[in-house]
Design an enzyme around this catalytic site. Sequence first.
Site, PDB file in Angstrom:
ATOM      1  N   GLU A   1      -6.606  -0.997  -1.827  1.00  0.00           N
ATOM      2  CA  GLU A   1      -6.251  -0.350  -3.085  1.00  0.00           C
ATOM      3  C   GLU A   1      -7.538  -0.051  -3.843  1.00  0.00           C
ATOM      4  O   GLU A   1      -8.297  -0.967  -4.160  1.00  0.00           O
ATOM      5  CB  GLU A   1      -5.313  -1.212  -3.936  1.00  0.00           C
ATOM      6  CG  GLU A   1      -3.911  -1.353  -3.360  1.00  0.00           C
ATOM      7  CD  GLU A   1      -2.930  -2.053  -4.285  1.00  0.00           C
ATOM      8  OE1 GLU A   1      -3.106  -1.947  -5.527  1.00  0.00           O
ATOM      9  OE2 GLU A   1      -1.988  -2.688  -3.777  1.00  0.00           O
TER      10      GLU A   1
ATOM     11  N   ASN B   1       0.592  -9.162  -0.348  1.00  0.00           N
ATOM     12  CA  ASN B   1      -0.154  -8.278  -1.230  1.00  0.00           C
ATOM     13  C   ASN B   1      -0.414  -8.989  -2.554  1.00  0.00           C
ATOM     14  O   ASN B   1       0.498  -9.561  -3.142  1.00  0.00           O
ATOM     15  CB  ASN B   1       0.640  -6.998  -1.497  1.00  0.00           C
ATOM     16  CG  ASN B   1       0.063  -6.189  -2.651  1.00  0.00           C
ATOM     17  OD1 ASN B   1      -0.913  -5.480  -2.485  1.00  0.00           O
ATOM     18  ND2 ASN B   1       0.657  -6.310  -3.826  1.00  0.00           N
ATOM     19  N   GLU B   2      -1.663  -8.968  -2.986  1.00  0.00           N
ATOM     20  CA  GLU B   2      -2.040  -9.542  -4.284  1.00  0.00           C
ATOM     21  C   GLU B   2      -1.340 -10.874  -4.519  1.00  0.00           C
ATOM     22  O   GLU B   2      -0.687 -11.095  -5.552  1.00  0.00           O
ATOM     23  CB  GLU B   2      -1.764  -8.552  -5.418  1.00  0.00           C
ATOM     24  CG  GLU B   2      -2.652  -7.318  -5.337  1.00  0.00           C
ATOM     25  CD  GLU B   2      -2.576  -6.407  -6.551  1.00  0.00           C
ATOM     26  OE1 GLU B   2      -1.801  -6.697  -7.487  1.00  0.00           O
ATOM     27  OE2 GLU B   2      -3.293  -5.391  -6.567  1.00  0.00           O
TER      28      GLU B   2
ATOM     29  N   TYR C   1     -10.056  -1.385  -8.801  1.00  0.00           N
ATOM     30  CA  TYR C   1      -9.751  -0.139  -9.500  1.00  0.00           C
ATOM     31  C   TYR C   1     -10.871   0.211 -10.475  1.00  0.00           C
ATOM     32  O   TYR C   1     -11.503  -0.681 -11.065  1.00  0.00           O
ATOM     33  CB  TYR C   1      -8.426  -0.252 -10.256  1.00  0.00           C
ATOM     34  CG  TYR C   1      -7.213  -0.211  -9.367  1.00  0.00           C
ATOM     35  CD1 TYR C   1      -6.668   1.007  -8.954  1.00  0.00           C
ATOM     36  CD2 TYR C   1      -6.603  -1.385  -8.920  1.00  0.00           C
ATOM     37  CE1 TYR C   1      -5.550   1.042  -8.129  1.00  0.00           C
ATOM     38  CE2 TYR C   1      -5.485  -1.346  -8.101  1.00  0.00           C
ATOM     39  CZ  TYR C   1      -4.964  -0.126  -7.699  1.00  0.00           C
ATOM     40  OH  TYR C   1      -3.869  -0.080  -6.886  1.00  0.00           O
TER      41      TYR C   1
ATOM     42  N   GLN D   1      -2.732   6.371  -5.512  1.00  0.00           N
ATOM     43  CA  GLN D   1      -1.868   6.473  -4.345  1.00  0.00           C
ATOM     44  C   GLN D   1      -1.753   7.922  -3.918  1.00  0.00           C
ATOM     45  O   GLN D   1      -2.312   8.806  -4.575  1.00  0.00           O
ATOM     46  CB  GLN D   1      -0.505   5.887  -4.655  1.00  0.00           C
ATOM     47  CG  GLN D   1      -0.527   4.378  -4.883  1.00  0.00           C
ATOM     48  CD  GLN D   1       0.859   3.799  -5.115  1.00  0.00           C
ATOM     49  OE1 GLN D   1       1.876   4.445  -4.932  1.00  0.00           O
ATOM     50  NE2 GLN D   1       0.892   2.548  -5.566  1.00  0.00           N
TER      51      GLN D   1
END
Length: 508
Positions: A307, A175-176, A251, A356
């Site tokens: 995400e 992740n990331e 985001y 989330q």
Amino acid sequence: MSSTVNAVVNLDLEGPVINRHVYGHFAEHLGRCIYGGFYVGEDSPIPNEGGIRLDVVEALKALDIPNLRWPGGCFADEYHWRDGIGPKEDRPVMVNTHWGGVEENNHFGTHEFMALCELLGAEPYISGNVGSGTVQEMSEWVEYLTRDGDSPAVRERKANGREEPWKVKFWGLGNETWGCGGNMSAEQYAMDARKYATYCRDYGDNKLYRIAAGASDFSYAWTETLMKQLSHLGCQRVERPLYQAVSVHYYTVAGTWEDKGAATEFTDDEYYTTMLKAARTDELLTGHANVMDLYDPTKEIGIVLDEWGTWWNVEPGTNPGFLYQQNTMRDALVASLHFDIFHRHADRLVMANIAQTVNVLQAMILTDPDSGALVLTPTYHVFRMNKGHQDAASLQVHVVGDAPAKEVGGAELSTVSVSASRKDGRLLVSLSNLDAGEAADVVIDLRGGSVTGLASEILTAGALQAHNTPEQPEAVAPRTHDGARIDGGKLHVHLPAHSFVTVAGDVA
């Protein structure tokens, strides 16, 4: 005043199927998402099954939740799965260094997560530890969960009370990794992805869908580096199926990362900036898809936006490491706009996970730690109203002539967004009016069939800042909409200012 948008939808020309997994969710060990959100413990007075909060489960089941990503996020790359199995009293305490430095007792681990997914009827999506873990550790996690027969990992699972293996298709290879997941270069991670993908094996009929940790925002070079591991420029097939998808994170932040803006107190200018940032998701997906098309023109490899969502300053008085924020009508319109974009990218986008699910960032559900009350957010209602698009055939919406738009920071924001799909003889049209103060009317010429039995819902509020609380749980809630009708083969829909509307009907 209201503007009019004219469009055409050909009911008999079905496009790519909208993968139900674009309505996916994300649960990280962050703040009160797991502990106090999904998991309250077996001794809690709140009704639970094995510690899993049942009112949260029932609320999410109403969304037909397709998948749940766990345990992170940044947390995934400091999580060692064996710490979360076996008798709870024997599990070691760990420190969540990413999110608040809190101590966690590991009472919610692999078996609890799988039990949660079974209660939800959702597919598990496990994000593996590439940052601080090992290839062996992740390989053995796959074996522990999915292998039948006999092996050390299988015996370990059985000793912990689970005889039969689970089905776990989706696995994230880190992740990331460009940031909290290891601060790697694209080239460095690409080598790791090859190695981890090799040792995450298929057992029996459980075929893994491996998701490589992809780019942040518009870093197209990262995507290209990963695609080069699979194929050559211009190839008509994927030569090395090491992983089946590449992820990206994006985001919606109206301000800066240092001062993102307040969740419930914002101006019209801040609202429009937010919507412009959300609309850039279309540019993001188009850009990454264009890069992938160069190496995979037959679209064998998927994009996973695992995400996405709004990110505001935390609510005053709450732990800054817990990322707790309220959820307003503005957030709902961010979600509805995203889904229209997702539907248009159904040929390449195979999964998306909002960040989330409970008590963190753009959550579906907020739980009150004092009263135990559960609150459904405006974003929750968008997911519920839109669930008929899951696994439906997309229908292209052709806008005829000019459509209303606003200039925002030197760019143009279209203020009416529409998407449509068809499944099992049922049409679903989703419409968003992003204008803060003006209504709009949409007229859709429905060709290639007729539609009867209309049912319409609307989500709006007196103010964009409106939100739900334990004291006012339905300040923003859907209601029946009487502003939709069929006339002469055309669907007429009235959209009040800052509203989201769905219209469903039977196609003949």
